[in-house]
Design a protein around this motif. Sequence first.
Motif, PDB file in Angstrom:
ATOM      1  N   GLU A 138       0.829  -1.207   0.000  1.00 40.49           N
ATOM      2  CA  GLU A 138       0.000   0.000   0.000  1.00 40.49           C
ATOM      3  C   GLU A 138       0.853   1.242   0.000  1.00 40.49           C
ATOM      4  N   SER A 139       2.060   1.151   0.559  1.00 44.95           N
ATOM      5  CA  SER A 139       2.926   2.327   0.631  1.00 44.95           C
ATOM      6  C   SER A 139       3.475   2.720  -0.736  1.00 44.95           C
ATOM      7  N   ALA A 193      -6.477  -6.057  11.178  1.00 49.42           N
ATOM      8  CA  ALA A 193      -5.115  -5.857  11.671  1.00 49.42           C
ATOM      9  C   ALA A 193      -4.855  -6.716  12.909  1.00 49.42           C
ATOM     10  N   HIS A 241       7.703  -5.148   7.252  1.00 51.89           N
ATOM     11  CA  HIS A 241       6.574  -4.300   6.871  1.00 51.89           C
ATOM     12  C   HIS A 241       5.298  -4.935   7.388  1.00 51.89           C
ATOM     13  N   GLY A 272       1.159  -4.067   7.008  1.00 50.48           N
ATOM     14  CA  GLY A 272       0.179  -3.169   6.389  1.00 50.48           C
ATOM     15  C   GLY A 272      -0.565  -3.892   5.293  1.00 50.48           C
ATOM     16  N   ARG A 273      -1.143  -3.144   4.395  1.00 51.17           N
ATOM     17  CA  ARG A 273      -1.945  -3.738   3.333  1.00 51.17           C
ATOM     18  C   ARG A 273      -1.071  -4.157   2.147  1.00 51.17           C
ATOM     19  N   PRO A 308      -4.847  -7.292   4.421  1.00 55.00           N
ATOM     20  CA  PRO A 308      -3.902  -7.156   5.534  1.00 55.00           C
ATOM     21  C   PRO A 308      -2.761  -8.147   5.356  1.00 55.00           C
ATOM     22  N   TYR A 355       1.947  -8.732   5.704  1.00 56.40           N
ATOM     23  CA  TYR A 355       3.246  -8.308   6.223  1.00 56.40           C
ATOM     24  C   TYR A 355       4.355  -8.899   5.363  1.00 56.40           C
TER      25      TYR A 355
END
Length: 300
Positions: free
Chosen positions: A91-92, A176, A245, A247-248, A253, A255
Motif C-alpha cells: 500500500e505504501s 489488523a 513491513h 500493512g496492506r 492485511p 506483512y
Amino acid sequence: MRIDEGAAAIFAPLRADLIGLAYRMTGSRATAEDITQDAFLRWAATDRATIDSPRAWLLKVTARLALDHLKSARSRREIYVGPWLPEPVLESEEAPQEAEHARAETLSFAFLLTLQRLSPAERAIFILHDLFDTPFAEIAALLQRSEAACRQLAVRARAHLAEDRPRSPVPEEERARMTRAFLAASQGGDEAALRAMLAADVVLHTDGGGVRPAARNLIRGAARAARMFAGLARKRMGDPAPLLHFGRINGLPGYVTLEPDGLPQATALEIAEGRITAIYIIRNPEKLGTIAATLGLRLG
C-alpha cells in the motif's frame, strides 16, 4: 535519449492508470512498468495532433502491449513450478490505478487470480470497460471483434468474477488484530491458536516459483495449514523472522518478513466472518523486486 517534455507532461498524470491496466492484465508490477514505458515511447513518437483523447489512445496501446505480452508468456506460465500468484504490491507504493478507481477488491489476490482465469480478451474487455470506462466500440476496434461480441464477453467475465466476490467485509481494526495474531501464532508454532483463527475451508497458496522452497500444490483445510506452519516454526527453532513491513498488500492485511535465507517473503490474508479464509505467501524472488526496493533491500 532526449525526453519530449510536451509528451511527458500529458503522459505523467495517466501513468498510474496505465500501470493499473497492465498490472491487472499481467499480474506483474515489473512487467506493467515496462509496458507503460513502452507505451510512453510510442506516445512520444506519434503525431499527437491527430489524437483527440490521449487517455483513450494510451489505454488502448497499453492493452495491446499487454495482450502481446500474454501471448509470449503463455508457455512460461504452463511450466511454472507450483501455485502462481501475482506480484505483490504494498500500500505504501504508488497505487497502480488512479484515485477514482482505487477499489481494493480489484487488487486483491483472489480477484487477480480470477482475472487470470479469464481469457486474455475477456480480461481486456472487463478491465478496459468496467474499470477504465472505455466504450465497447473502441474495445471492439482494438480486439477486432464486433461490439456485440465484446458485450457478451464482458457479461461472461462479470459472471466469473462475481463467483469469487469476498464475503462480508471485516472492519480494518479487526483485520489488523487478526493479522498480528496470525503472525505471532505462525512464527511461534501455536497450532491450536492457528486452528482457532483459520476457516475450516481455508486455502493456503505458496508461490516459490521453483526458486525457493514452497508447497507444490494448494493446501486446503485448517488442520493441514496449521500443521504446516507449526512444522516450519519447529524448524526455525523458535527464532521468528524479522518483520520488515506490516500493512496492506494488494488491498489485504499482510506483512513482509526477512527469512533465514536472507530474502523477503510477503504474506497476505483474506479475512471474512471472523476467520482467515485464504493465505497468500509469495517467496519467488522474481516477484519481490519491487517490494525489496521499497524496503531498501538488495536481492541477490
